[in-house]
Design an enzyme around this catalytic site. Structure first.
Site, PDB file in Angstrom:
ATOM      1  N   SER A  15       0.893  -1.199  -0.372  1.00 55.19           N
ATOM      2  CA  SER A  15       0.567   0.088  -0.212  1.00 55.19           C
ATOM      3  C   SER A  15       0.710   0.923   0.465  1.00 55.19           C
ATOM      4  CB  SER A  15      -0.730  -0.413   1.029  1.00 55.19           C
ATOM      5  OG  SER A  15      -0.101  -0.228   1.867  1.00 55.19           O
ATOM      6  N   TYR A 154      12.487  -5.393  17.038  1.00 57.15           N
ATOM      7  CA  TYR A 154      12.611  -5.800  14.887  1.00 57.15           C
ATOM      8  C   TYR A 154      13.814  -6.380  15.099  1.00 57.15           C
ATOM      9  CZ  TYR A 154      12.910  -3.472  10.704  1.00 57.15           C
ATOM     10  OH  TYR A 154      13.020  -3.625   9.265  1.00 57.15           O
TER      11      TYR A 154
HETATM   12  N1  LIG Z   1      12.379   1.369   5.279  1.00 54.24           N
HETATM   13  C1  LIG Z   1      13.319   1.337   5.621  1.00 54.24           C
HETATM   14  O1  LIG Z   1      14.412   1.979   5.859  1.00 54.24           O
HETATM   15  C2  LIG Z   1      13.469   0.186   6.299  1.00 54.24           C
HETATM   16  C3  LIG Z   1      14.991  -0.801   6.172  1.00 54.24           C
HETATM   17  C4  LIG Z   1      15.141  -1.561   6.105  1.00 54.24           C
HETATM   18  C5  LIG Z   1      14.082  -2.683   6.353  1.00 54.24           C
HETATM   19  N2  LIG Z   1      13.073  -2.426   6.182  1.00 54.24           N
HETATM   20  C6  LIG Z   1      12.248  -3.449   5.617  1.00 54.24           C
HETATM   21  O2  LIG Z   1      11.054  -3.096   4.445  1.00 54.24           O
HETATM   22  C7  LIG Z   1       9.967  -3.110   4.669  1.00 54.24           C
HETATM   23  C8  LIG Z   1       9.185  -2.910   4.356  1.00 54.24           C
HETATM   24  O3  LIG Z   1       9.273  -1.882   4.794  1.00 54.24           O
HETATM   25  P1  LIG Z   1       8.709  -0.026   4.679  1.00 54.24           P
HETATM   26  O4  LIG Z   1       9.624   1.194   4.828  1.00 54.24           O
HETATM   27  O5  LIG Z   1       8.293   0.108   3.263  1.00 54.24           O
HETATM   28  O6  LIG Z   1       7.233   0.196   5.634  1.00 54.24           O
HETATM   29  P2  LIG Z   1       6.570   1.856   5.676  1.00 54.24           P
HETATM   30  O7  LIG Z   1       6.582   2.098   4.792  1.00 54.24           O
HETATM   31  O8  LIG Z   1       6.768   1.844   6.949  1.00 54.24           O
HETATM   32  O9  LIG Z   1       4.770   0.454   4.826  1.00 54.24           O
HETATM   33  C9  LIG Z   1       4.680  -0.578   5.543  1.00 54.24           C
HETATM   34  C10 LIG Z   1       3.874  -1.526   4.837  1.00 54.24           C
HETATM   35  O10 LIG Z   1       3.338  -2.614   5.991  1.00 54.24           O
HETATM   36  C11 LIG Z   1       2.012  -2.217   6.124  1.00 54.24           C
HETATM   37  N3  LIG Z   1       2.291  -3.678   7.212  1.00 54.24           N
HETATM   38  C12 LIG Z   1       2.038  -2.604   8.189  1.00 54.24           C
HETATM   39  N4  LIG Z   1       2.086  -3.351   9.527  1.00 54.24           N
HETATM   40  C13 LIG Z   1       0.893  -4.147   9.094  1.00 54.24           C
HETATM   41  C14 LIG Z   1       0.192  -5.053  10.230  1.00 54.24           C
HETATM   42  N5  LIG Z   1       0.333  -5.323  10.976  1.00 54.24           N
HETATM   43  N6  LIG Z   1      -0.574  -6.357   8.876  1.00 54.24           N
HETATM   44  C15 LIG Z   1      -0.519  -6.285   7.177  1.00 54.24           C
HETATM   45  N7  LIG Z   1       0.343  -5.030   6.776  1.00 54.24           N
HETATM   46  C16 LIG Z   1       1.007  -4.533   7.636  1.00 54.24           C
HETATM   47  C17 LIG Z   1       1.886  -1.293   5.352  1.00 54.24           C
HETATM   48  O11 LIG Z   1       0.485  -1.728   5.117  1.00 54.24           O
HETATM   49  P3  LIG Z   1      -0.494  -0.480   5.628  1.00 54.24           P
HETATM   50  O12 LIG Z   1      -0.624   1.021   4.727  1.00 54.24           O
HETATM   51  O13 LIG Z   1      -2.408  -1.090   5.802  1.00 54.24           O
HETATM   52  O14 LIG Z   1      -0.472  -0.037   7.387  1.00 54.24           O
HETATM   53  C18 LIG Z   1       2.091  -0.803   4.378  1.00 54.24           C
HETATM   54  O15 LIG Z   1       1.964  -1.377   3.532  1.00 54.24           O
HETATM   55  C19 LIG Z   1       9.537  -3.941   6.446  1.00 54.24           C
HETATM   56  O16 LIG Z   1       9.533  -5.084   5.809  1.00 54.24           O
HETATM   57  C20 LIG Z   1      10.885  -3.281   6.657  1.00 54.24           C
HETATM   58  O17 LIG Z   1      11.521  -4.025   7.524  1.00 54.24           O
HETATM   59  C21 LIG Z   1      13.089  -0.932   5.260  1.00 54.24           C
END
Ligand SMILES: NC(=O)c1ccc[n+]([C@@H]2O[C@H](COP(=O)([O-])OP(=O)(O)OC[C@H]3O[C@@H](n4cnc5c(N)ncnc54)[C@H](OP(=O)(O)O)[C@@H]3O)[C@@H](O)[C@H]2O)c1
Length: 235
Positions: A15, A154
């Site tokens: 999303s 985490y």
């Molecule tokens: N951003 C970074 O710097 C970073 C670094 C290392 C790893 N990662 C990893 O990359 C991945 C994506 O991260 P992001 O930065 O894109 O995160 P984000 O922008 O916070 O997006 C999170 C996504 O996960 C969904 N989500 C969150 N909580 C949920 C729940 N309880 N049940 C179902 N869906 C849920 C959200 O859906 P809704 O919109 O419906 O809430 C959204 O689509 C994650 O695995 C994160 O650990 C990110």
């Protein structure tokens, strides 16, 4: 030429953020998609961005903190499709930021359920059909987080996810199903925050590359999207 024409991918957490980028990149390669958010209406922006592509897009909703919700997601997908080809386990949450002494077991429970057990449940639901079909790509989004005890739940969830990824890859060796971990880097998303080093778009081309590996490609690996991007830019 599009490289994933006719394939079907489920991208959790598409999303917004990194998952949205992954959905777009797969769509550009002609891949049909099942996009996901906690609520269907959270996916409206992604749906809008996917409109120009000539692909089928389904939307599922599901709260990954709930085993029942995850089972409903699985049942919905299976009711419509006899298999998926690519499972991109991207959704996750960050833990509260506090002293390692102050975390309660409940903090670990919540992070492990959303970031790890949900992935195990989805892999167990979809990987056997991939194996029987002789083709599948499972990509589990991990993190390079290190030496941050203030985010321990985490970090622990991602470390355990890496181990599960290796075990599943070993189980599926030589079946045509590749299972890998991808570290996206520190990216400006809701989870990464505004001070992150890189823009969300920099998860490509690495995030796509893992879905494009041939059947004899890497499996059980921990790969960095930023390293892949740098190595491609240097060529
Ligand atoms: N951003 C970074 O710097 C970073 C670094 C290392 C790893 N990662 C990893 O990359 C991945 C994506 O991260 P992001 O930065 O894109 O995160 P984000 O922008 O916070 O997006 C999170 C996504 O996960 C969904 N989500 C969150 N909580 C949920 C729940 N309880 N049940 C179902 N869906 C849920 C959200 O859906 P809704 O919109 O419906 O809430 C959204 O689509 C994650 O695995 C994160 O650990 C990110």
């Amino acid at each position: 030429m599009e490289k994933l024409t006719g394939k079907l991918a489920l991208v959790t957490g598409s999303s917004r953020g990194i998952g949205q980028q992954i959905a777009l990149a797969l769509a550009k390669e002609g891949c049909h998609l099942i996009i996901h958010g906690r609520k269907k209406d959270h996916t409206s922006k992604t749906l809008e961005l996917l409109k120009p592509f000539n692909i089928d897009v389904d939307v599922i909703e599901g709260e990954l903190s709930s085993k029942e919700d995850i089972q409903k997601m699985v049942d919905q997908v299976k009711a419509k499709h006899n298999r998926i080809d690519i499972l991109y386990n991207n959704a996750a949450i960050q833990s509260p930021n506090k002293s390692i002494w102050d975390f309660k077991i409940e903090d670990f429970d919540r992070l492990l359920q959303i970031n790890l057990y949900s992935v195990i449940q989805l892999c167990q639901a979809f990987a056997p059909a991939m194996r029987d079909n002789g083709y599948g790509r499972i990509i589990n989004m991990t993190s390079g987080i290190k030496d941050q005890p203030n985010l321990s739940p985490y970090a622990v969830s991602k470390a355990a996810l890496d181990k599960f990824t290796q075990d599943l890859a070993f189980e599926l060796k030589d079946t045509g199903v590749l299972v890998n971990s991808l570290d996206p880097g520190w990216l400006k998303t809701d989870l990464g925050g505004p001070d992150a080093w890189d823009e969300v778009e920099t998860v490509q081309p690495g995030a796509l590359q893992l879905a494009l590996f041939d059947n004899d490609g890497p499996t059980g690996q921990w790969l960095s999207a930023q390293e892949i991007r740098k190595s491609i830019n240097e060529k």
